[in-house]
Design a protein around this motif. Sequence first.
Motif, PDB file in Angstrom:
ATOM      1  N   GLY A 213       1.371  -1.084  -0.256  1.00 43.71           N
ATOM      2  CA  GLY A 213       0.135   0.169   0.178  1.00 43.71           C
ATOM      3  C   GLY A 213       0.706   1.090  -0.112  1.00 43.71           C
ATOM      4  O   GLY A 213       2.427   0.955   0.989  1.00 43.71           O
ATOM      5  N   SER A 214       0.305   2.531  -0.386  1.00 48.20           N
ATOM      6  CA  SER A 214       1.087   3.771  -0.837  1.00 48.20           C
ATOM      7  C   SER A 214       1.176   5.010   0.733  1.00 48.20           C
ATOM      8  O   SER A 214      -0.127   4.248   1.149  1.00 48.20           O
ATOM      9  N   LEU A 215       2.189   5.392   1.030  1.00 51.24           N
ATOM     10  CA  LEU A 215       2.036   6.099   1.818  1.00 51.24           C
ATOM     11  C   LEU A 215       2.347   7.629   1.428  1.00 51.24           C
ATOM     12  O   LEU A 215       3.566   7.400   0.359  1.00 51.24           O
ATOM     13  N   VAL A 216       1.888   7.932   1.837  1.00 53.65           N
ATOM     14  CA  VAL A 216       2.351   9.789   1.447  1.00 53.65           C
ATOM     15  C   VAL A 216       2.921  10.494   2.851  1.00 53.65           C
ATOM     16  O   VAL A 216       2.361  10.903   4.108  1.00 53.65           O
ATOM     17  N   VAL A 217       4.163  10.820   3.395  1.00 46.48           N
ATOM     18  CA  VAL A 217       4.616  11.296   3.792  1.00 46.48           C
ATOM     19  C   VAL A 217       5.223  13.051   4.376  1.00 46.48           C
ATOM     20  O   VAL A 217       5.587  13.178   3.115  1.00 46.48           O
ATOM     21  N   THR A 218       5.093  13.488   5.372  1.00 43.81           N
ATOM     22  CA  THR A 218       5.105  14.825   5.170  1.00 43.81           C
ATOM     23  C   THR A 218       6.030  15.313   6.234  1.00 43.81           C
ATOM     24  O   THR A 218       5.545  14.447   7.373  1.00 43.81           O
ATOM     25  N   SER A 219       7.431  15.698   6.033  1.00 47.55           N
ATOM     26  CA  SER A 219       8.019  15.788   7.081  1.00 47.55           C
ATOM     27  C   SER A 219       9.339  17.110   6.660  1.00 47.55           C
ATOM     28  O   SER A 219       9.756  17.430   5.538  1.00 47.55           O
ATOM     29  N   ASN A 220       9.207  17.889   8.137  1.00 48.11           N
ATOM     30  CA  ASN A 220      10.353  18.841   7.906  1.00 48.11           C
ATOM     31  C   ASN A 220      11.339  18.817   8.185  1.00 48.11           C
ATOM     32  O   ASN A 220      12.748  19.532   8.386  1.00 48.11           O
ATOM     33  N   LYS A 221      11.814  17.309   8.301  1.00 48.67           N
ATOM     34  CA  LYS A 221      13.402  17.173   8.911  1.00 48.67           C
ATOM     35  C   LYS A 221      13.903  16.386   7.629  1.00 48.67           C
ATOM     36  O   LYS A 221      13.237  15.642   6.949  1.00 48.67           O
ATOM     37  N   SER A 222      15.605  16.264   7.257  1.00 42.89           N
ATOM     38  CA  SER A 222      15.964  15.644   6.051  1.00 42.89           C
ATOM     39  C   SER A 222      16.084  14.470   6.368  1.00 42.89           C
ATOM     40  O   SER A 222      16.004  14.365   7.603  1.00 42.89           O
ATOM     41  N   PHE A 223      16.017  13.701   6.028  1.00 44.33           N
ATOM     42  CA  PHE A 223      16.593  12.160   5.956  1.00 44.33           C
ATOM     43  C   PHE A 223      18.072  12.240   6.903  1.00 44.33           C
ATOM     44  O   PHE A 223      17.395  10.836   7.960  1.00 44.33           O
ATOM     45  N   GLU A 224      18.362  12.608   7.021  1.00 43.19           N
ATOM     46  CA  GLU A 224      19.587  12.757   7.758  1.00 43.19           C
ATOM     47  C   GLU A 224      19.853  12.540   9.134  1.00 43.19           C
ATOM     48  O   GLU A 224      19.813  12.893  10.044  1.00 43.19           O
ATOM     49  N   SER A 225      18.661  13.730   9.617  1.00 35.04           N
ATOM     50  CA  SER A 225      17.641  14.272  11.016  1.00 35.04           C
ATOM     51  C   SER A 225      16.645  13.264  11.154  1.00 35.04           C
ATOM     52  O   SER A 225      16.609  13.477  12.716  1.00 35.04           O
ATOM     53  N   TRP A 226      16.699  12.228  10.283  1.00 35.44           N
ATOM     54  CA  TRP A 226      15.940  11.753  11.003  1.00 35.44           C
ATOM     55  C   TRP A 226      15.564  10.510  12.550  1.00 35.44           C
ATOM     56  O   TRP A 226      14.854  10.267  13.123  1.00 35.44           O
ATOM     57  N   ALA A 227      16.914  10.996  12.331  1.00 35.45           N
ATOM     58  CA  ALA A 227      17.570   9.985  13.966  1.00 35.45           C
ATOM     59  C   ALA A 227      16.690  10.518  15.200  1.00 35.45           C
ATOM     60  O   ALA A 227      16.565  10.123  16.276  1.00 35.45           O
ATOM     61  N   GLU A 228      16.875  11.572  14.767  1.00 36.85           N
ATOM     62  CA  GLU A 228      16.059  13.012  16.205  1.00 36.85           C
ATOM     63  C   GLU A 228      14.889  12.953  15.894  1.00 36.85           C
ATOM     64  O   GLU A 228      14.327  12.729  17.748  1.00 36.85           O
ATOM     65  N   VAL A 229      14.545  12.287  16.049  1.00 36.82           N
ATOM     66  CA  VAL A 229      12.342  11.947  15.953  1.00 36.82           C
ATOM     67  C   VAL A 229      12.368  10.430  16.467  1.00 36.82           C
ATOM     68  O   VAL A 229      11.481  10.399  17.051  1.00 36.82           O
ATOM     69  N   PHE A 230      12.981   9.483  16.111  1.00 35.09           N
ATOM     70  CA  PHE A 230      12.902   7.848  16.394  1.00 35.09           C
ATOM     71  C   PHE A 230      13.385   7.748  17.468  1.00 35.09           C
ATOM     72  O   PHE A 230      14.988   8.659  17.592  1.00 35.09           O
ATOM     73  N   PRO A 231      13.890   7.103  18.575  1.00 32.64           N
ATOM     74  CA  PRO A 231      14.890   6.995  19.764  1.00 32.64           C
ATOM     75  C   PRO A 231      15.635   6.198  19.056  1.00 32.64           C
ATOM     76  O   PRO A 231      16.909   6.851  19.972  1.00 32.64           O
ATOM     77  N   ASP A 232      16.324   5.759  18.375  1.00 34.26           N
ATOM     78  CA  ASP A 232      18.024   5.717  17.994  1.00 34.26           C
ATOM     79  C   ASP A 232      17.671   5.959  16.652  1.00 34.26           C
ATOM     80  O   ASP A 232      16.788   5.498  15.732  1.00 34.26           O
TER      81      ASP A 232
END
Length: 175
Positions: A110-129
């Motif tokens: 299934g498809s997803l549309v995800v919006t984010s204000n963070k670059s991929f390099e910064s996704w570690a800040e969103v997740f616990p590790d």
Amino acid sequence: VKLVKSLAACGFVEKKKNVILVGQPGTAKTHAAIGLGMRALEKGYAVRFTTIQDLAATLRAAMADATTEQRIAEFTEPDLVILDELGFTPLDRMLADTFYRIIASRYERGSLVVTSNKSFESWAEVFPDATIASAVLDRLVHHAHLVPIVGDSYRMKNLKAKDAKGGETAKKKSA
């Protein structure tokens, strides 16, 4: 703009691909995501929209009343799921794990549309590790259209325009 217009044909939903809209706050990521969702609805696809904050609240409530599997199913069944505002709020370990399960269960189904204000390099800040951030990112981007949205906040542009007009009006009145 050309890519977003081609995505509006919803071929990405038929092919079970994802769309990731990345940009600063106020650059119309949510607007574009909703537009894609509306087009998908017009074409007969089942669509679900939620913000990451609302998803987190839903999952916390589900954990409390033992309905987690039912909530996960609600996010895996639609043809298109729109997850808005990834990056505004960090996810704790339990929510991140459940979020990963939703992403993994939709992978190539299934498809997803995800919006984010963070670059991929910064996704570690969103997740616990970094490991879970990498696992989520890996599944999202494998079959995805990345749409970087560059520019200033539309809200700030409007405020500046109003201020400029207000300044001109004040000058005219005093003249």
